[in-house]
Design a protein around this motif. Structure first.
Motif, PDB file in Angstrom:
ATOM      1  N   SER A 185       0.231  14.882   8.711  1.00 33.31           N
ATOM      2  CA  SER A 185      -0.103  14.237   7.485  1.00 33.31           C
ATOM      3  C   SER A 185       0.935  14.003   6.465  1.00 33.31           C
ATOM      4  O   SER A 185       2.511  13.901   6.998  1.00 33.31           O
ATOM      5  CB  SER A 185       0.012  15.816   7.009  1.00 33.31           C
ATOM      6  OG  SER A 185      -1.515  16.303   7.264  1.00 33.31           O
ATOM      7  N   LEU A 186       0.925  12.473   5.565  1.00 31.26           N
ATOM      8  CA  LEU A 186       1.678  12.024   4.468  1.00 31.26           C
ATOM      9  C   LEU A 186       1.676  12.731   3.520  1.00 31.26           C
ATOM     10  O   LEU A 186      -0.014  13.036   2.412  1.00 31.26           O
ATOM     11  CB  LEU A 186       1.305   9.892   5.014  1.00 31.26           C
ATOM     12  CG  LEU A 186       1.502  10.614   6.516  1.00 31.26           C
ATOM     13  CD1 LEU A 186       1.190   8.424   6.119  1.00 31.26           C
ATOM     14  CD2 LEU A 186       3.514  10.381   6.858  1.00 31.26           C
ATOM     15  N   PRO A 187       3.074  12.412   3.148  1.00 26.65           N
ATOM     16  CA  PRO A 187       4.034  12.220   2.699  1.00 26.65           C
ATOM     17  C   PRO A 187       4.083  13.173   4.056  1.00 26.65           C
ATOM     18  O   PRO A 187       4.216  14.826   3.680  1.00 26.65           O
ATOM     19  CB  PRO A 187       4.614  12.124   2.328  1.00 26.65           C
ATOM     20  CG  PRO A 187       3.821  12.995   0.606  1.00 26.65           C
ATOM     21  CD  PRO A 187       2.657  13.178   1.278  1.00 26.65           C
ATOM     22  N   MET A 188       5.374  13.246   4.996  1.00 30.25           N
ATOM     23  CA  MET A 188       5.397  14.157   5.877  1.00 30.25           C
ATOM     24  C   MET A 188       6.376  15.016   5.366  1.00 30.25           C
ATOM     25  O   MET A 188       7.330  14.700   4.070  1.00 30.25           O
ATOM     26  CB  MET A 188       6.269  13.403   7.673  1.00 30.25           C
ATOM     27  CG  MET A 188       5.713  13.169   7.983  1.00 30.25           C
ATOM     28  SD  MET A 188       6.009  11.905   9.679  1.00 30.25           S
ATOM     29  CE  MET A 188       6.463  13.535  10.596  1.00 30.25           C
ATOM     30  N   THR A 189       6.754  16.382   4.530  1.00 25.59           N
ATOM     31  CA  THR A 189       7.213  17.601   5.063  1.00 25.59           C
ATOM     32  C   THR A 189       8.970  17.127   5.644  1.00 25.59           C
ATOM     33  O   THR A 189       9.170  16.781   6.960  1.00 25.59           O
ATOM     34  CB  THR A 189       6.759  18.649   5.116  1.00 25.59           C
ATOM     35  OG1 THR A 189       6.213  19.084   6.502  1.00 25.59           O
ATOM     36  CG2 THR A 189       5.500  18.960   4.230  1.00 25.59           C
ATOM     37  N   ASP A 190       9.827  18.036   4.612  1.00 24.32           N
ATOM     38  CA  ASP A 190      10.782  18.309   5.208  1.00 24.32           C
ATOM     39  C   ASP A 190      11.077  18.698   6.525  1.00 24.32           C
ATOM     40  O   ASP A 190      12.025  18.676   7.247  1.00 24.32           O
ATOM     41  CB  ASP A 190      12.107  18.897   4.584  1.00 24.32           C
ATOM     42  CG  ASP A 190      12.314  17.661   3.316  1.00 24.32           C
ATOM     43  OD1 ASP A 190      12.078  16.213   3.552  1.00 24.32           O
ATOM     44  OD2 ASP A 190      13.799  18.087   2.237  1.00 24.32           O
ATOM     45  N   LYS A 191      10.470  19.641   6.697  1.00 23.92           N
ATOM     46  CA  LYS A 191      10.538  20.919   7.884  1.00 23.92           C
ATOM     47  C   LYS A 191       9.966  19.817   9.120  1.00 23.92           C
ATOM     48  O   LYS A 191      10.522  19.772  10.018  1.00 23.92           O
ATOM     49  CB  LYS A 191       9.170  21.937   7.560  1.00 23.92           C
ATOM     50  CG  LYS A 191       9.195  22.664   8.669  1.00 23.92           C
ATOM     51  CD  LYS A 191       8.293  23.755   8.646  1.00 23.92           C
ATOM     52  CE  LYS A 191       8.330  25.150   9.860  1.00 23.92           C
ATOM     53  NZ  LYS A 191       7.751  25.988   9.694  1.00 23.92           N
ATOM     54  N   TYR A 208     -13.058   4.107   5.185  1.00 25.65           N
ATOM     55  CA  TYR A 208     -11.723   4.450   6.148  1.00 25.65           C
ATOM     56  C   TYR A 208     -11.203   3.209   6.277  1.00 25.65           C
ATOM     57  O   TYR A 208     -10.087   2.373   7.232  1.00 25.65           O
ATOM     58  CB  TYR A 208     -10.806   4.913   6.739  1.00 25.65           C
ATOM     59  CG  TYR A 208     -10.542   6.134   6.065  1.00 25.65           C
ATOM     60  CD1 TYR A 208      -9.972   6.119   3.945  1.00 25.65           C
ATOM     61  CD2 TYR A 208     -11.100   7.496   6.064  1.00 25.65           C
ATOM     62  CE1 TYR A 208     -10.090   7.351   3.357  1.00 25.65           C
ATOM     63  CE2 TYR A 208     -11.274   8.694   4.610  1.00 25.65           C
ATOM     64  CZ  TYR A 208     -10.330   9.008   3.806  1.00 25.65           C
ATOM     65  OH  TYR A 208     -11.075   9.656   3.062  1.00 25.65           O
ATOM     66  N   HIS A 209     -12.532   2.604   7.072  1.00 22.21           N
ATOM     67  CA  HIS A 209     -12.272   1.966   8.830  1.00 22.21           C
ATOM     68  C   HIS A 209     -14.080   0.600   8.243  1.00 22.21           C
ATOM     69  O   HIS A 209     -14.890   0.517   7.699  1.00 22.21           O
ATOM     70  CB  HIS A 209     -12.906   1.559   9.767  1.00 22.21           C
ATOM     71  CG  HIS A 209     -11.413   3.343  10.535  1.00 22.21           C
ATOM     72  ND1 HIS A 209     -10.520   2.091  11.474  1.00 22.21           N
ATOM     73  CD2 HIS A 209     -11.392   4.061  10.269  1.00 22.21           C
ATOM     74  CE1 HIS A 209      -9.659   3.261  10.870  1.00 22.21           C
ATOM     75  NE2 HIS A 209     -10.098   4.591  11.171  1.00 22.21           N
ATOM     76  N   CYS A 210     -12.901  -1.160   8.810  1.00 21.16           N
ATOM     77  CA  CYS A 210     -14.310  -1.738   8.419  1.00 21.16           C
ATOM     78  C   CYS A 210     -13.831  -2.203   9.923  1.00 21.16           C
ATOM     79  O   CYS A 210     -15.058  -3.307  10.049  1.00 21.16           O
ATOM     80  CB  CYS A 210     -14.141  -2.514   7.618  1.00 21.16           C
ATOM     81  SG  CYS A 210     -12.425  -3.607   7.823  1.00 21.16           S
ATOM     82  N   VAL A 230      -7.009   0.434   1.635  1.00 18.96           N
ATOM     83  CA  VAL A 230      -5.982   1.552   2.678  1.00 18.96           C
ATOM     84  C   VAL A 230      -4.341   1.229   2.740  1.00 18.96           C
ATOM     85  O   VAL A 230      -4.183   3.019   2.057  1.00 18.96           O
ATOM     86  CB  VAL A 230      -6.525   2.018   3.561  1.00 18.96           C
ATOM     87  CG1 VAL A 230      -6.262   3.232   4.194  1.00 18.96           C
ATOM     88  CG2 VAL A 230      -8.658   1.852   3.800  1.00 18.96           C
ATOM     89  N   PHE A 231      -4.218  -0.057   2.861  1.00 20.34           N
ATOM     90  CA  PHE A 231      -2.714   0.027   3.374  1.00 20.34           C
ATOM     91  C   PHE A 231      -2.359   0.584   1.342  1.00 20.34           C
ATOM     92  O   PHE A 231      -2.119   0.996   2.062  1.00 20.34           O
ATOM     93  CB  PHE A 231      -2.825  -0.899   3.242  1.00 20.34           C
ATOM     94  CG  PHE A 231      -1.300  -1.819   3.619  1.00 20.34           C
ATOM     95  CD1 PHE A 231       0.005  -0.993   4.413  1.00 20.34           C
ATOM     96  CD2 PHE A 231      -0.384  -2.387   2.351  1.00 20.34           C
ATOM     97  CE1 PHE A 231       1.168  -1.214   4.936  1.00 20.34           C
ATOM     98  CE2 PHE A 231       0.821  -2.296   3.350  1.00 20.34           C
ATOM     99  CZ  PHE A 231       1.591  -2.459   3.966  1.00 20.34           C
ATOM    100  N   GLU A 232      -2.689  -0.411   1.057  1.00 24.59           N
ATOM    101  CA  GLU A 232      -2.324  -0.001  -0.944  1.00 24.59           C
ATOM    102  C   GLU A 232      -2.388   1.249  -0.732  1.00 24.59           C
ATOM    103  O   GLU A 232      -1.072   1.772  -1.589  1.00 24.59           O
ATOM    104  CB  GLU A 232      -2.758  -0.888  -1.809  1.00 24.59           C
ATOM    105  CG  GLU A 232      -2.719  -2.540  -1.204  1.00 24.59           C
ATOM    106  CD  GLU A 232      -3.401  -3.232  -0.343  1.00 24.59           C
ATOM    107  OE1 GLU A 232      -3.652  -3.982  -0.455  1.00 24.59           O
ATOM    108  OE2 GLU A 232      -4.557  -2.103   0.133  1.00 24.59           O
ATOM    109  N   ARG A 233      -2.911   1.738  -0.407  1.00 23.08           N
ATOM    110  CA  ARG A 233      -2.870   3.537  -1.103  1.00 23.08           C
ATOM    111  C   ARG A 233      -2.141   4.438  -0.188  1.00 23.08           C
ATOM    112  O   ARG A 233      -1.953   5.392  -0.481  1.00 23.08           O
ATOM    113  CB  ARG A 233      -4.918   3.993  -1.029  1.00 23.08           C
ATOM    114  CG  ARG A 233      -5.593   3.344  -2.114  1.00 23.08           C
ATOM    115  CD  ARG A 233      -6.718   4.485  -2.178  1.00 23.08           C
ATOM    116  NE  ARG A 233      -7.564   4.833  -0.591  1.00 23.08           N
ATOM    117  CZ  ARG A 233      -8.182   3.743   0.138  1.00 23.08           C
ATOM    118  NH1 ARG A 233      -8.674   3.223  -0.867  1.00 23.08           N
ATOM    119  NH2 ARG A 233      -8.937   4.522   0.768  1.00 23.08           N
TER     120      ARG A 233
END
Length: 451
Positions: free
Chosen positions: A331-337, A246-248, A369-372
């Motif tokens: 965590s994404l997407p974030m839950t409503d809760k 995930y990193h460069c 990563v950004f696009e995903r």
């Protein structure tokens, strides 16, 4: 870069100059307002320097509101009915500095040349008069044209006199886009230890302004060791590689790229600077040689709060920025809760600031990563807006059932009632019951039967 933009002091500044001159004194616009005018920028404020002593300055403005807190150092502050305060300062000559912060004594002068020669950088050592024009004794206008930031006189001496000038130099380079002249840059490195004698408040103010500059990432990249002198917690980031898919970049370079991708607002810039400060201490390797940084957000938040506390940020700012750091890898997407909890605790502005930090963090990772991951951020934004538009229950006070209703059900006021309201709130937050009076009443009765 073009120069020779017109210098146009506002009418209230021209009136101040006229009043001082009608009393027999010299008066000039000086410093940053002249510099910014020559750069084609609108000055944030205008400063005036004069041959009048502080008490003589006061006598020229008998009807105006004045502040005299800086009078011992030659400054009288005029408080106009509208607009910004104007500092009017007596010409001063160079004196000695033994503590690296304050002159041992203030020596007033009647010569403009003395005042300009004691200033920090050539671009700040110019004066302007509406009829006499520009006075530039040290090549400040030429330095602006060349895009250079250079000390007046001997750089090492200038920084030894007042170590804050080291940070001011880097701040001006970050905000004005000027390259630090070679001998001035050398003196920055030689004198960086003097920064340790500065007050936390002065450091905080300069670093915050610097971080909000367009060139802040470049300055931090080129002068990292100077910043590590003040913020040693950041130093391990510069040698901490990130051997993950995930990193460069290493942690420090990733941080600088995140800064490039976030708005120049102080809370966001500080959060971006500190969001991964806890990574080096959390680094471990899996058997396949991949690096992991489990638990780094709370560790980064802890270190961020310590740094901000040391720099005398307000408690509100410490918690605001610290919480942005804590949650930057939620965590994404974030839950409503999760969103309702954040919205209820910190409010709408915080949550959308957090999304901006997450976006900048993703922008600084490996290609792809950004696009995903951005669709997950956008989905979280959509859910947050929907929660706000629906008027979801975000606080105990938003419950459709209140204390008076519970009294009607035979529940006495006191700690037990408060605990019951909190329990109802949790049930609504968890989606177990709608926030409707009848449904909540039924739930209370159900709990009573099973208790």
């Amino acid at each position: 870069m073009e120069a020779n933009f017109p210098i146009c002091p506002p009418e209230e500044i021209l009136e101040i100059i006229r009043r001082l001159e009608s009393a027999g004194f010299e008066a000039w616009c000086v410093g940053g307002c002249v510099r910014d005018s020559l750069l084609g920028k609108t000055p944030y404020d205008w400063d005036v320097t004069t041959s009048a002593l502080p008490q003589e300055t006061k006598s020229c403005f008998p009807e105006e509101r004045l502040l005299e807190v800086g009078a011992l150092h030659g400054t009288i502050t005029l408080l106009p009915p509208k607009g910004r305060p104007v500092e009017i300062t007596t010409f001063r000559r160079e004196g000695t500095y033994t503590d690296g912060r304050h002159p041992d004594q203030v020596i007033f002068s009647t010569h403009l040349e003395d005042d300009l020669s004691r200033r920090d950088f050539t671009v700040n050592a110019m004066a302007y008069h509406p009829s006499r024009g520009l006075v530039d004794l040290f090549g400040g206008q030429e330095d602006l044209q060349l895009g250079l930031l250079r000390c007046v006189g001997n750089p090492a001496r200038r920084f030894s006199e007042d170590a804050l000038r080291i940070l001011r130099c880097l701040r001006f380079s970050a905000t004005l886009g000027l390259q630090v002249e070679k001998s001035t840059a050398q003196a920055l490195w030689e004198k960086k230890k003097l920064l340790l004698g500065l007050s936390p408040q002065r450091v905080r103010e300069e670093l915050t302004k610097l971080l909000c500059g367009n060139k802040a990432p470049d300055i931090l990249r080129n002068y990292g060791e100077i910043f590590f002198t003040l913020l040693p917690e950041l130093a391990p980031m510069a040698t901490c590689a990130q051997e993950t898919p995930y990193h460069c970049y290493n942690v420090w370079e990733h941080t600088l790229h995140a800064l490039e991708h976030i708005l120049p607002a102080s809370d966001l810039r500080w959060a971006a600077l500190l969001h991964d400060v806890g990574k080096p201490s959390k680094k471990i390797y899996s058997p396949d040689g991949v690096a992991h940084f489990y638990g780094h957000p709370p560790e980064s938040g802890k270190l961020a709060r310590a740094i901000l506390t040391r720099l005398r940020f307000s408690n509100r700012e410490i918690q605001w920025i610290g919480n942005l750091v804590d949650h930057h890898e939620d965590s994404l997407p974030m839950t409503d809760k999760a969103l309702r909890k954040l919205l209820g605790t910190w409010g709408e502005r915080f949550v959308f600031r957090l999304f901006q930090l997450m976006e900048a963090d993703m922008s600084a990772k490996a290609p792809g990563v950004f696009e995903r991951r951005m669709p997950d951020v956008e989905e979280s934004r959509r859910r947050a807006r929907a929660i706000l538009e629906r008027g979801d229950c975000l606080h105990v006070r938003d419950l459709a059932l209140h204390g008076q209703d519970l009294k009607g059900l035979g529940i006495a006021p006191g700690p037990a009632m408060g605990q019951l309201l909190n329990r109802l709130f949790d049930a609504v937050q968890d989606g177990l019951v709608p926030n409707e009076k009848e449904a909540l009443t039924q739930l209370v009765r159900q709990w009573e039967k099973t208790s």
